[in-house]
Design a protein around this motif. Structure first.
Motif, short mmCIF file in Angstrom:
data_model
loop_
_atom_site.label_atom_id
_atom_site.label_comp_id
_atom_site.label_asym_id
_atom_site.label_seq_id
_atom_site.Cartn_x
_atom_site.Cartn_y
_atom_site.Cartn_z
N ILE A 70 0.98 -0.75 0.15
CA ILE A 70 -0.11 0.21 0.01
C ILE A 70 0.46 1.26 -0.33
N MET A 71 1.46 1.07 1.04
CA MET A 71 3.07 2.56 1.16
C MET A 71 3.59 2.22 0.04
N LEU A 72 3.68 1.54 -1.22
CA LEU A 72 4.69 2.13 -2.07
C LEU A 72 4.04 2.26 -3.62
N TYR A 73 2.64 1.79 -3.44
CA TYR A 73 1.75 2.23 -4.27
C TYR A 73 1.31 3.45 -4.35
N LEU A 74 1.25 4.38 -2.87
CA LEU A 74 0.89 5.65 -2.71
C LEU A 74 2.07 6.52 -3.08
N ALA A 75 3.35 6.38 -2.99
CA ALA A 75 4.64 6.19 -2.95
C ALA A 75 4.28 6.77 -4.62
N GLU A 76 3.91 5.79 -5.32
CA GLU A 76 4.61 6.57 -6.90
C GLU A 76 3.23 6.97 -7.27
N LYS A 77 2.08 6.17 -7.05
CA LYS A 77 1.12 7.43 -7.40
C LYS A 77 0.96 9.00 -7.02
N PHE A 78 1.10 8.59 -6.02
CA PHE A 78 1.27 10.44 -5.52
C PHE A 78 2.43 11.24 -5.63
N LYS A 79 3.66 10.51 -6.39
CA LYS A 79 4.84 10.86 -6.48
C LYS A 79 5.10 11.67 -5.26
N THR A 80 4.99 11.18 -4.39
CA THR A 80 6.23 11.19 -3.11
C THR A 80 7.18 11.76 -3.39
N PRO A 81 8.11 12.86 -2.19
CA PRO A 81 9.30 12.93 -2.40
C PRO A 81 10.42 11.71 -2.40
N ASP A 82 11.44 11.67 -3.34
CA ASP A 82 12.11 10.78 -3.58
C ASP A 82 12.79 9.90 -2.45
N PHE A 83 12.50 10.75 -1.67
CA PHE A 83 13.27 9.55 -0.43
C PHE A 83 12.56 9.05 0.68
N TRP A 84 11.50 9.26 0.07
CA TRP A 84 10.52 7.96 1.13
C TRP A 84 11.16 6.90 0.07
N TYR A 85 10.58 6.86 -0.83
CA TYR A 85 11.14 5.06 -1.12
C TYR A 85 11.72 5.53 -2.83
N PRO A 86 13.57 6.30 -2.59
CA PRO A 86 14.30 6.50 -3.77
C PRO A 86 14.20 5.55 -4.87
N ALA A 87 14.28 6.52 -5.92
CA ALA A 87 14.46 6.05 -7.65
C ALA A 87 16.07 5.46 -8.28
N ASP A 88 17.06 5.80 -7.24
CA ASP A 88 17.99 5.27 -7.61
C ASP A 88 18.02 3.62 -6.68
N LEU A 89 18.59 3.02 -7.67
CA LEU A 89 19.08 1.36 -7.87
C LEU A 89 19.29 0.98 -6.45
N ARG A 90 20.53 1.22 -5.97
CA ARG A 90 21.14 0.76 -4.28
C ARG A 90 20.31 0.91 -3.23
#
Lengths: 205, 227
Positions: A70-90
């Motif tokens: 649910i949190m990852l869905y919300l993070a992606e859908k609502f484009k929360t600031p990157d630090f919550w779930y960084p796009a960086d691979l590592r």
């Protein structure tokens, strides 16, 4: 239809989702569900989630269980600031690593302590351990609920940083029920807990 | 699936292997303090947790890994994450428990498993398999729909885990059998068999464990886990 979140704030993963959504100003209908009253077994909730656990999300026709999902869905859908779930691979891998590990580590053991000390007051607590009544919610935001006298200094400092980052008001709001758990259990109708007895006996005895 | 630089027996020094089980060796502890497998080492970057490793690989090799394994679509990806999250304390935990109760716990604890304990473990597996069928698969060919994804792979290996001990979770479940066969076909039978070869020999694991030179050191560690 507004996004709906089915939550019982007694539950750790529900608090994660609640805090994350509120902190990121994601508007939702708070659908309160009482686990103590067995509302997760109702017919209506069964249409939202066959897993019959909270938290659960309904976004239009889309229903989703599992706080991490649910949190990852919300993070992606609502484009929360990157630090919550960084796009960086590592960086992302590190978050995923923690989210995976915690299921059978802190979350499981913290829940067990909660059940032993609050929900099963007639049971003797597990040994002389320095474990705290604790939980960890997910994402880079982590909330730690601890009995201050038995929480290590590094963990205390980290908890304080998290609380500050989230905001004390939101943090306290999410935890008001659980912090009063040991008191509220005294006035709890024990007949409501009987449905959990077979499970407790098997899991903890 | 290929894991680059996965820690293997070959990377652990000979003398240490003779003294103690590999995951408790100093060398392995320097790689992963958690002391579990799988572990991925990609250059200087070390990562544990299979679901994290799977996502890392699909993201890193996105140019060559087809989207259906871990879709970019918001709702499809959420379904993978939902399965990954649920399975830890459900299908994975329950199938692993049956496996351990049959091949490890009696040897380590020097005791027979009470019938009630095994019955409870089997009932939990049954509930998890029911949910896999009714909630995750429904009438779809694969968990996400028409195409295989990492969720199917993560699911199928768990059900196979206790098969070598004499418990077949697929038995009496034609829907799951059909799904397993589709997964096997997509992965390729050769790869599927290769991945499960060691596990299928687990019926003699109790004896092997007891005879192992590291059993004496392992026993107290394992007793703590199984208490």
């Amino acid at each position: 239809m507004a996004l709906e979140l089915y939550l019982d704030l007694f539950s750790q993963p529900c608090r994660s989702v609640y805090i994350f959504a509120k902190k990121n100003n994601i508007s939702f209908d708070f659908k309160k569900l009482s686990l103590l009253d067995g509302q997760q077994y109702g017919e209506d909730f069964g249409k939202i989630s066959l897993i019959r656990k909270v938290p659960a999300l309904r976004d239009g026709d889309f229903c989703l269980a599992e706080s991490v999902a649910i949190m990852l869905y919300l993070a992606e859908k609502f484009k929360t600031p990157d630090f919550w779930y960084p796009a960086d691979l590592r960086q992302r891998a590190r978050v995923n690593e923690y989210l995976s590990w915690q299921h059978t580590a802190i979350r499981m053991h913290g829940s067990k302590i909660f059940w032993l000390r609050v929900r099963s007051p007639s049971l003797i607590c597990v040994g002389a351990v320095r474990l705290v009544m604790s939980y960890l919610s997910s994402l880079p935001f982590i909330g730690l609920l601890a009995q201050r006298e038995s929480c290590s200094e590094p963990l205390s400092a980290w908890r304080d940083r998290v609380q500050e980052a989230v905001g004390k008001e939101l943090f306290d709001e999410a935890h008001q029920y659980i912090l009063g758990a040991q008191e509220s259990v005294k006035s709890m109708d024990s007949s409501k807990m009987q449905v959990y007895k077979p499970k407790i006996l098997r899991l903890f005895m | 699936m290929f894991l680059p630089d996965v820690v293997s027996e070959k990377s652990i020094s000979g003398p240490c292997r003779a003294k103690c089980s590999i995951q408790y060796s100093k060398e392995f502890g320097d790689i992963s303090i958690v002391r579990k497998v799988p572990v991925m080492k990609d250059g200087g970057f070390i990562l544990t947790e299979s679901t994290a490793i799977l996502e890392y690989l699909t993201q890193k090799y996105s140019g060559s890994v087809a989207d259906h394994w871990f879709p970019a679509d918001l709702q499809q990806r959420a379904r993978v994450n939902e399965y990954f999250s649920w399975q830890h304390m459900n299908l994975r935990a329950h199938c692993s428990k049956v496996f351990l109760l049959r091949v490890r716990v009696p040897i380590v604890m020097d005791a027979e498993i009470p019938k009630e304990t095994m019955d409870f473990a089997l009932e939990n597996v049954k509930q998890s398999l029911n949910l896999l069928e009714e909630k995750f698969l429904q009438s779809k060919p694969f968990i996400l729909g028409d195409k295989i994804s990492v969720a199917d792979v993560v699911a199928v290996v768990e059900i196979i885990q206790p098969i070598g001990t004499g418990f077949d979770g697929f038995e009496g479940r034609p829907k799951l059998i059909a799904w397993r066969d589709r997964v096997k076909k997509e992965l390729g039978e050769k790869l599927f068999e290769e991945a499960h070869e060691a596990l299928m020999k687990s019926s003699n694991m109790p004896q092997k464990l007891k005879n192992s030179s590291s059993f004496a050191q392992l026993k107290p560690i394992l007793q703590k886990l199984f208490r």
